[in-house]
Scaffold this motif. Sequence first.
Motif, PDB file in Angstrom:
ATOM      1  N   VAL A 114       0.844  -1.204   0.000  1.00 50.77           N
ATOM      2  CA  VAL A 114       0.000   0.000   0.000  1.00 50.77           C
ATOM      3  C   VAL A 114       0.878   1.252   0.000  1.00 50.77           C
ATOM      4  O   VAL A 114       0.636   2.190  -0.776  1.00 50.77           O
ATOM      5  CB  VAL A 114      -0.966   0.019   1.206  1.00 50.77           C
ATOM      6  CG1 VAL A 114      -1.682   1.363   1.302  1.00 50.77           C
ATOM      7  CG2 VAL A 114      -1.977  -1.106   1.115  1.00 50.77           C
ATOM      8  N   ARG A 118       0.939   4.014  -2.894  1.00 56.04           N
ATOM      9  CA  ARG A 118       0.596   5.397  -2.548  1.00 56.04           C
ATOM     10  C   ARG A 118       1.720   6.357  -2.947  1.00 56.04           C
ATOM     11  O   ARG A 118       1.462   7.494  -3.349  1.00 56.04           O
ATOM     12  CB  ARG A 118       0.294   5.477  -1.046  1.00 56.04           C
ATOM     13  CG  ARG A 118      -0.275   6.810  -0.631  1.00 56.04           C
ATOM     14  CD  ARG A 118      -0.953   6.758   0.729  1.00 56.04           C
ATOM     15  NE  ARG A 118      -2.339   6.341   0.551  1.00 56.04           N
ATOM     16  CZ  ARG A 118      -2.888   5.249   1.106  1.00 56.04           C
ATOM     17  NH1 ARG A 118      -2.193   4.476   1.891  1.00 56.04           N
ATOM     18  NH2 ARG A 118      -4.149   4.958   0.872  1.00 56.04           N
ATOM     19  N   ASP A 134      -5.773   4.596 -11.592  1.00 57.35           N
ATOM     20  CA  ASP A 134      -6.845   3.628 -11.343  1.00 57.35           C
ATOM     21  C   ASP A 134      -6.272   2.305 -10.840  1.00 57.35           C
ATOM     22  O   ASP A 134      -6.779   1.720  -9.874  1.00 57.35           O
ATOM     23  CB  ASP A 134      -7.663   3.416 -12.617  1.00 57.35           C
ATOM     24  CG  ASP A 134      -8.840   2.487 -12.407  1.00 57.35           C
ATOM     25  OD1 ASP A 134      -9.644   2.738 -11.483  1.00 57.35           O
ATOM     26  OD2 ASP A 134      -8.954   1.506 -13.161  1.00 57.35           O
ATOM     27  N   THR A 137      -5.123   2.753  -7.261  1.00 56.68           N
ATOM     28  CA  THR A 137      -6.275   2.822  -6.351  1.00 56.68           C
ATOM     29  C   THR A 137      -6.826   1.427  -6.088  1.00 56.68           C
ATOM     30  O   THR A 137      -7.086   1.062  -4.933  1.00 56.68           O
ATOM     31  CB  THR A 137      -7.375   3.734  -6.937  1.00 56.68           C
ATOM     32  OG1 THR A 137      -6.837   5.048  -7.106  1.00 56.68           O
ATOM     33  CG2 THR A 137      -8.582   3.795  -6.018  1.00 56.68           C
ATOM     34  N   GLN A 138      -6.973   0.645  -7.137  1.00 56.16           N
ATOM     35  CA  GLN A 138      -7.473  -0.723  -6.972  1.00 56.16           C
ATOM     36  C   GLN A 138      -6.532  -1.549  -6.109  1.00 56.16           C
ATOM     37  O   GLN A 138      -6.982  -2.296  -5.230  1.00 56.16           O
ATOM     38  CB  GLN A 138      -7.648  -1.388  -8.336  1.00 56.16           C
ATOM     39  CG  GLN A 138      -8.791  -0.833  -9.147  1.00 56.16           C
ATOM     40  CD  GLN A 138      -8.847  -1.474 -10.525  1.00 56.16           C
ATOM     41  OE1 GLN A 138      -8.545  -2.650 -10.695  1.00 56.16           O
ATOM     42  NE2 GLN A 138      -9.235  -0.682 -11.514  1.00 56.16           N
ATOM     43  N   ARG A 139      -5.239  -1.435  -6.344  1.00 51.36           N
ATOM     44  CA  ARG A 139      -4.263  -2.208  -5.561  1.00 51.36           C
ATOM     45  C   ARG A 139      -4.311  -1.784  -4.091  1.00 51.36           C
ATOM     46  O   ARG A 139      -4.284  -2.627  -3.195  1.00 51.36           O
ATOM     47  CB  ARG A 139      -2.841  -2.046  -6.115  1.00 51.36           C
ATOM     48  CG  ARG A 139      -2.602  -2.553  -7.519  1.00 51.36           C
ATOM     49  CD  ARG A 139      -3.098  -3.964  -7.814  1.00 51.36           C
ATOM     50  NE  ARG A 139      -2.767  -4.909  -6.785  1.00 51.36           N
ATOM     51  CZ  ARG A 139      -3.533  -5.976  -6.464  1.00 51.36           C
ATOM     52  NH1 ARG A 139      -4.653  -6.218  -7.102  1.00 51.36           N
ATOM     53  NH2 ARG A 139      -3.161  -6.792  -5.511  1.00 51.36           N
ATOM     54  N   MET A 140      -4.381  -0.493  -3.826  1.00 53.19           N
ATOM     55  CA  MET A 140      -4.443  -0.030  -2.435  1.00 53.19           C
ATOM     56  C   MET A 140      -5.685  -0.578  -1.742  1.00 53.19           C
ATOM     57  O   MET A 140      -5.616  -1.015  -0.587  1.00 53.19           O
ATOM     58  CB  MET A 140      -4.401   1.499  -2.368  1.00 53.19           C
ATOM     59  CG  MET A 140      -3.029   2.061  -2.671  1.00 53.19           C
ATOM     60  SD  MET A 140      -2.893   3.849  -2.418  1.00 53.19           S
ATOM     61  CE  MET A 140      -3.719   4.474  -3.865  1.00 53.19           C
ATOM     62  N   GLN A 141      -6.816  -0.566  -2.428  1.00 57.49           N
ATOM     63  CA  GLN A 141      -8.052  -1.090  -1.826  1.00 57.49           C
ATOM     64  C   GLN A 141      -7.909  -2.563  -1.470  1.00 57.49           C
ATOM     65  O   GLN A 141      -8.275  -2.982  -0.367  1.00 57.49           O
ATOM     66  CB  GLN A 141      -9.235  -0.889  -2.783  1.00 57.49           C
ATOM     67  CG  GLN A 141      -9.680   0.537  -2.898  1.00 57.49           C
ATOM     68  CD  GLN A 141     -10.764   0.717  -3.960  1.00 57.49           C
ATOM     69  OE1 GLN A 141     -10.873  -0.049  -4.912  1.00 57.49           O
ATOM     70  NE2 GLN A 141     -11.570   1.751  -3.781  1.00 57.49           N
ATOM     71  N   VAL A 142      -7.380  -3.362  -2.371  1.00 55.06           N
ATOM     72  CA  VAL A 142      -7.213  -4.797  -2.121  1.00 55.06           C
ATOM     73  C   VAL A 142      -6.283  -5.028  -0.939  1.00 55.06           C
ATOM     74  O   VAL A 142      -6.586  -5.808  -0.029  1.00 55.06           O
ATOM     75  CB  VAL A 142      -6.678  -5.521  -3.384  1.00 55.06           C
ATOM     76  CG1 VAL A 142      -6.207  -6.933  -3.052  1.00 55.06           C
ATOM     77  CG2 VAL A 142      -7.731  -5.538  -4.479  1.00 55.06           C
ATOM     78  N   HIS A 143      -5.151  -4.348  -0.929  1.00 57.23           N
ATOM     79  CA  HIS A 143      -4.148  -4.595   0.116  1.00 57.23           C
ATOM     80  C   HIS A 143      -4.582  -4.058   1.481  1.00 57.23           C
ATOM     81  O   HIS A 143      -4.307  -4.693   2.504  1.00 57.23           O
ATOM     82  CB  HIS A 143      -2.788  -4.036  -0.302  1.00 57.23           C
ATOM     83  CG  HIS A 143      -2.213  -4.783  -1.454  1.00 57.23           C
ATOM     84  ND1 HIS A 143      -1.709  -6.070  -1.356  1.00 57.23           N
ATOM     85  CD2 HIS A 143      -2.097  -4.449  -2.758  1.00 57.23           C
ATOM     86  CE1 HIS A 143      -1.289  -6.479  -2.540  1.00 57.23           C
ATOM     87  NE2 HIS A 143      -1.518  -5.507  -3.412  1.00 57.23           N
ATOM     88  N   GLU A 144      -5.274  -2.931   1.491  1.00 58.67           N
ATOM     89  CA  GLU A 144      -5.777  -2.422   2.775  1.00 58.67           C
ATOM     90  C   GLU A 144      -6.812  -3.373   3.363  1.00 58.67           C
ATOM     91  O   GLU A 144      -6.809  -3.655   4.557  1.00 58.67           O
ATOM     92  CB  GLU A 144      -6.357  -1.019   2.608  1.00 58.67           C
ATOM     93  CG  GLU A 144      -5.293   0.037   2.414  1.00 58.67           C
ATOM     94  CD  GLU A 144      -5.851   1.422   2.156  1.00 58.67           C
ATOM     95  OE1 GLU A 144      -7.099   1.590   2.074  1.00 58.67           O
ATOM     96  OE2 GLU A 144      -5.042   2.362   2.032  1.00 58.67           O
ATOM     97  N   LYS A 145      -7.699  -3.896   2.521  1.00 61.53           N
ATOM     98  CA  LYS A 145      -8.719  -4.833   2.997  1.00 61.53           C
ATOM     99  C   LYS A 145      -8.073  -6.141   3.466  1.00 61.53           C
ATOM    100  O   LYS A 145      -8.442  -6.685   4.511  1.00 61.53           O
ATOM    101  CB  LYS A 145      -9.750  -5.117   1.899  1.00 61.53           C
ATOM    102  CG  LYS A 145     -10.848  -6.055   2.350  1.00 61.53           C
ATOM    103  CD  LYS A 145     -11.903  -6.252   1.288  1.00 61.53           C
ATOM    104  CE  LYS A 145     -13.004  -7.182   1.790  1.00 61.53           C
ATOM    105  NZ  LYS A 145     -14.043  -7.382   0.760  1.00 61.53           N
TER     106      LYS A 145
END
Length: 155
Positions: A114, A118, A134, A137-145
């Motif tokens: 993440v 970022r 994009d 953003t998708q990678r950050m969402q997956v890894h944060e979750k």
Amino acid sequence: MKIDIGIDDKSRKDISAGLSRLLADTYTLYLKTHNFHWNVTGPMFNTLHLMFEEQYTELALAVDQIAERIRALGEPAPGSYKQYAALSSIDEETSVPSAEDMIRQLVAGQEAVVRTARSVFPVAEEAGDEPTADLLTQRMQVHEKTAWMLRALVS
């Protein structure tokens, strides 16, 4: 052929360099997660074995997306262990830690990815590179979750 996609050469190189670090982190985390999938033991074996499989499968798809974005920007994608070791912010694991230590290491790895994503975002945003923004953003969402889900397993 010259690349004329509305992003100047320097920006494409800078974005690709950042994506190369993201690729290295993602591949290193993939390898670590796959290793832990094979070697996890203990009372949470089945849960962790299946969870780690889902995670490394997702990571395997991600490395391809990241590498292909680097290529679309006109740069070569790194593809060797030596390159990944030099570029990655994630340490390899050569021993077999306890299940809880595996979880903690994977949380740290997810969070590292993440941070790397970022760090590339402002460069992509400044260049008007919406496809990379994009992807990031998708990678950050997956890894944060995923980090959240792993953290929920340990106290």
